[in-house]
Design a protein around this motif. Structure first.
Motif, mmCIF file in Angstrom:
data_model
loop_
_atom_site.group_PDB
_atom_site.id
_atom_site.type_symbol
_atom_site.label_atom_id
_atom_site.label_comp_id
_atom_site.label_asym_id
_atom_site.label_seq_id
_atom_site.Cartn_x
_atom_site.Cartn_y
_atom_site.Cartn_z
ATOM 1 N N GLU A 2 0.826 -1.206 0.000
ATOM 2 C CA GLU A 2 0.000 0.000 0.000
ATOM 3 C C GLU A 2 0.860 1.257 0.000
ATOM 4 N N VAL A 3 2.008 1.185 0.641
ATOM 5 C CA VAL A 3 2.876 2.360 0.733
ATOM 6 C C VAL A 3 3.579 2.608 -0.595
ATOM 7 N N ALA A 4 4.211 1.582 -1.142
ATOM 8 C CA ALA A 4 5.027 1.744 -2.346
ATOM 9 C C ALA A 4 4.241 1.511 -3.624
ATOM 10 N N GLY A 5 3.110 0.870 -3.559
ATOM 11 C CA GLY A 5 2.370 0.499 -4.749
ATOM 12 C C GLY A 5 2.611 -0.981 -5.045
ATOM 13 N N THR A 6 1.646 -1.622 -5.660
ATOM 14 C CA THR A 6 1.747 -3.075 -5.854
ATOM 15 C C THR A 6 2.883 -3.458 -6.799
ATOM 16 N N ASP A 7 3.074 -2.698 -7.876
ATOM 17 C CA ASP A 7 4.140 -3.022 -8.832
ATOM 18 C C ASP A 7 5.517 -2.843 -8.199
ATOM 19 N N THR A 8 5.696 -1.766 -7.492
ATOM 20 C CA THR A 8 6.973 -1.507 -6.825
ATOM 21 C C THR A 8 7.216 -2.514 -5.707
ATOM 22 N N ALA A 9 6.180 -2.892 -4.986
ATOM 23 C CA ALA A 9 6.327 -3.837 -3.876
ATOM 24 C C ALA A 9 6.746 -5.220 -4.357
ATOM 25 N N GLN A 10 6.445 -5.566 -5.611
ATOM 26 C CA GLN A 10 6.877 -6.860 -6.146
ATOM 27 C C GLN A 10 8.384 -6.915 -6.346
ATOM 28 N N HIS A 11 9.028 -5.768 -6.490
ATOM 29 C CA HIS A 11 10.463 -5.712 -6.756
ATOM 30 C C HIS A 11 11.275 -5.198 -5.564
ATOM 31 N N THR A 12 10.611 -4.866 -4.458
ATOM 32 C CA THR A 12 11.311 -4.318 -3.295
ATOM 33 C C THR A 12 10.778 -4.945 -2.016
ATOM 34 N N ARG A 13 11.565 -4.820 -0.961
ATOM 35 C CA ARG A 13 11.100 -5.244 0.361
ATOM 36 C C ARG A 13 11.909 -4.510 1.429
#
Length: 164
Positions: A81-92
């Motif tokens: 929710e913070v970074a966005g779903t697409d960005t969250a798939q590539h970051t943690r």
């Protein structure tokens, strides 16, 4: 007051006085002595309404000092929710120390792109999780060992200078 008691039988007047429906002469003296006490036991006083389970748990976590750890856990859990779903798939998020949230990315390209979006992501975190204690962000690439990183890093060539 005596006129009222003449009309009401003595047993009923005593009952009403004991139930607190009719003040006795001694109760006036007691009330004057108790005047400075807390009103938490008085029925229908402000703040006596029943509270919901959520309100009770919020007060419990605040009193126990769990606001910051719970906000940090929520931040990690709701990273999408913070970074966005697409960005969250590539970051943690991997670490949070001294107000710096470290985020590991799949590639250096993602790390560089998120560095450009740092202000937006930090604003989102501060709006959604103000109690988490995040004050800055750090983006790192894939997990590659680095000799220059860490709290005890020293300037210079590092361990390579011992080889020779």
């Amino acid at each position: 007051m005596d006129g009222e008691n003449d009309e009401v039988p003595e047993t009923l007047a005593t009952y009403l006085r004991l139930r607190g429906l009719e003040p006795s002469p001694r109760s006036k003296r007691r009330r004057r002595k108790r005047g400075g006490q807390d009103d938490e036991n008085i029925p229908f006083a402000p703040g006596r309404d029943p509270k919901g389970v959520g309100d009770v748990l919020d007060k419990l976590t605040h009193d126990a000092g769990w606001d910051e750890p719970l906000a940090r856990a929520d931040l990690v859990r709701q990273w999408g929710e913070v970074a966005g779903t697409d960005t969250a798939q590539h970051t943690r998020p991997v670490a949070l120390a001294d107000g710096m949230l470290t985020i590991q990315c799949d590639s250096t390209a993602w790390a560089k792109q998120l560095q450009l979006m740092r202000a937006h992501i930090l604003t989102q975190i501060l709006q959604l999780f103000p109690d988490a204690g995040v004050s800055s962000l750090r983006f790192i690439g894939p997990d590659v060992p680095s000799w220059k990183w860490g709290p005890r890093a020293v300037p210079g060539r590092g361990p390579r200078d011992t080889y020779g």
